[in-house]
Design a protein around this motif. Structure first.
Motif, short mmCIF file in Angstrom:
data_model
loop_
_atom_site.label_atom_id
_atom_site.label_comp_id
_atom_site.label_asym_id
_atom_site.label_seq_id
_atom_site.Cartn_x
_atom_site.Cartn_y
_atom_site.Cartn_z
N TYR A 118 0.83 -1.19 0.00
CA TYR A 118 0.00 0.00 0.00
C TYR A 118 0.87 1.25 0.00
O TYR A 118 1.95 1.28 0.58
CB TYR A 118 -0.92 0.02 1.23
N GLN B 254 0.65 5.36 0.98
CA GLN B 254 -0.16 6.29 1.75
C GLN B 254 0.45 7.68 1.75
O GLN B 254 1.60 7.85 2.11
CB GLN B 254 -0.34 5.80 3.20
N GLY C 76 -2.47 12.24 5.53
CA GLY C 76 -3.88 12.57 5.66
C GLY C 76 -4.82 11.73 4.82
O GLY C 76 -6.03 11.97 4.82
N LYS C 77 -4.29 10.75 4.10
CA LYS C 77 -5.11 9.89 3.24
C LYS C 77 -5.08 8.46 3.73
O LYS C 77 -4.23 8.07 4.52
CB LYS C 77 -4.60 9.95 1.79
N GLY C 78 -6.01 7.66 3.23
CA GLY C 78 -6.00 6.24 3.53
C GLY C 78 -5.00 5.52 2.63
O GLY C 78 -4.60 6.02 1.58
N PRO C 79 -4.58 4.32 3.05
CA PRO C 79 -3.66 3.54 2.21
C PRO C 79 -4.32 3.14 0.89
O PRO C 79 -5.48 2.74 0.88
CB PRO C 79 -3.39 2.30 3.08
N LEU D 106 -4.07 0.64 -2.44
CA LEU D 106 -3.45 -0.58 -2.92
C LEU D 106 -2.59 -0.30 -4.16
O LEU D 106 -3.04 0.31 -5.12
CB LEU D 106 -4.53 -1.61 -3.27
N PHE E 297 3.65 0.68 2.82
CA PHE E 297 3.43 -0.40 3.78
C PHE E 297 3.35 -1.73 3.05
O PHE E 297 2.57 -1.87 2.10
CB PHE E 297 2.13 -0.21 4.56
N LEU F 79 -6.15 7.95 13.35
CA LEU F 79 -6.89 7.87 12.09
C LEU F 79 -7.57 6.50 12.07
O LEU F 79 -6.89 5.47 12.19
CB LEU F 79 -5.95 8.01 10.90
N LEU G 95 -9.51 3.77 10.01
CA LEU G 95 -9.64 3.38 8.61
C LEU G 95 -10.63 2.24 8.47
O LEU G 95 -10.64 1.30 9.26
CB LEU G 95 -8.28 2.93 8.07
N GLN H 115 -7.97 -5.96 0.45
CA GLN H 115 -8.80 -4.90 1.01
C GLN H 115 -8.48 -3.54 0.41
O GLN H 115 -7.32 -3.22 0.13
CB GLN H 115 -8.62 -4.85 2.52
N TYR H 116 -9.52 -2.73 0.26
CA TYR H 116 -9.42 -1.38 -0.27
C TYR H 116 -9.90 -0.42 0.80
O TYR H 116 -10.96 -0.62 1.40
CB TYR H 116 -10.28 -1.25 -1.54
N PHE H 117 -9.12 0.63 1.01
CA PHE H 117 -9.34 1.52 2.14
C PHE H 117 -10.06 2.80 1.76
O PHE H 117 -9.91 3.32 0.64
CB PHE H 117 -8.00 1.90 2.78
N GLY H 118 -10.80 3.32 2.73
CA GLY H 118 -11.34 4.65 2.64
C GLY H 118 -10.30 5.68 3.08
O GLY H 118 -9.18 5.32 3.45
N ALA H 119 -10.70 6.94 3.07
CA ALA H 119 -9.78 8.02 3.43
C ALA H 119 -9.60 8.15 4.94
O ALA H 119 -8.67 8.82 5.39
CB ALA H 119 -10.27 9.34 2.85
N GLY H 120 -10.49 7.51 5.69
CA GLY H 120 -10.34 7.51 7.14
C GLY H 120 -11.10 8.63 7.84
O GLY H 120 -11.54 9.61 7.23
N ARG I 24 -10.38 11.09 11.04
CA ARG I 24 -9.37 11.57 12.00
C ARG I 24 -10.08 11.93 13.30
O ARG I 24 -10.88 12.87 13.33
CB ARG I 24 -8.65 12.78 11.43
#
Lengths: 112, 117
Positions: A36, A38, A41-44, A46, A89, B88, B90, B106-111, B113
């Motif tokens: 991943y 990153q 301030g953002k999500g990881p 893929l 990561f 954060l 996630l 898995q695919y992540f969102g922006a989270g 905070r």
């Protein structure tokens, strides 16, 4: 205990160079190995993922090398660009339920 | 297609309060997982749900709970907030399956905070 160890913690590479990040895992209860990227301030996001029965996978400038017997895998970023500057990561997917075990992360800085 | 969406993006709470974080998975994904990421560290697994059933739980106190709804969206609840819960949070989704493999990528969102004062 399931663990994924990642190195180096930080990496500085010149534009156009090759960035190499290494990971090692401690048991065989994993059945997929994603990487991943990153940004702050953002999500990881893929990047690329590999199965343990494949020794290498390439997508564009990104290549994963996998050594099942040594329980090690690495990410190579060819022709590194300043826009690649981010935290990377490595991770492993648990084959029992699918949870992700992450490495500690590598902060990559590509200098122009 | 929309990716994983999380709300709210930012949240400020005080110690002892309760918080609810929400997540909508990618269309077609049936599994949702929650992770906590403290600054400078990799994400740590909190919960995983598949088809509305809890599939896994990480090493977090009982103050943390979650659930998945029939439309596969999910909520993470944290009670009695502590300063150390600032992080954060996630959410990630996957197709999910008992057989493992690529369907568990898995695919992540922006989270979200979360700051606890």
């Amino acid at each position: 205990q399931q663990q994924v160890k990642q190195s180096p913690q930080s990496l500085i590479v010149q534009k156009g160079g090759i960035s190499i990040i290494n990971c090692a895992y401690e048991n065989t209860a994993f059945d997929y190995f994603p990487w991943y990227q990153q940004f702050p301030g953002k999500g990881p996001a893929l990047l690329i993922a590999i199965r343990p029965d494949v020794s290498e996978k390439k997508e564009g400038r990104f290549t994963i090398s996998f050594n099942k017997s040594a329980k090690q895998f690495s990410l190579h970023i060819m022709d590194s660009q300043p826009g690649d500057s981010a935290t990377y990561f490595c991770a492993a997917i648990d084959n029992q339920g699918g949870k992700l075990i992450f490495g500690q992360g590598t902060e990559l800085s590509v200098k122009p | 297609d929309a990716g994983v969406t999380q709300s709210p993006t930012h949240l400020i709470k005080t110690r002892g309060q309760h918080v609810t974080l929400r997540c909508s998975p990618i269309s077609g994904h049936k599994s949702v997982s929650w992770y906590q990421q403290v600054l400078g560290q990799g994400p740590q697994f909190i919960f995983q749900y598949y088809e509305k059933e809890e599939r896994g739980r990480g090493n977090f106190p009982d103050r943390f709970s979650a659930r998945q709804f029939p439309n596969y969206s999910s909520e993470l609840n944290v009670n009695a907030l502590l300063l150390g819960d600032s992080a954060l949070y996630l959410c990630a989704s996957s197709f999910g399956s008992s057989g493992g493999g690529a369907k568990n990528i898995q695919y992540f969102g922006a989270g979200t905070r979360l700051s606890v004062l």
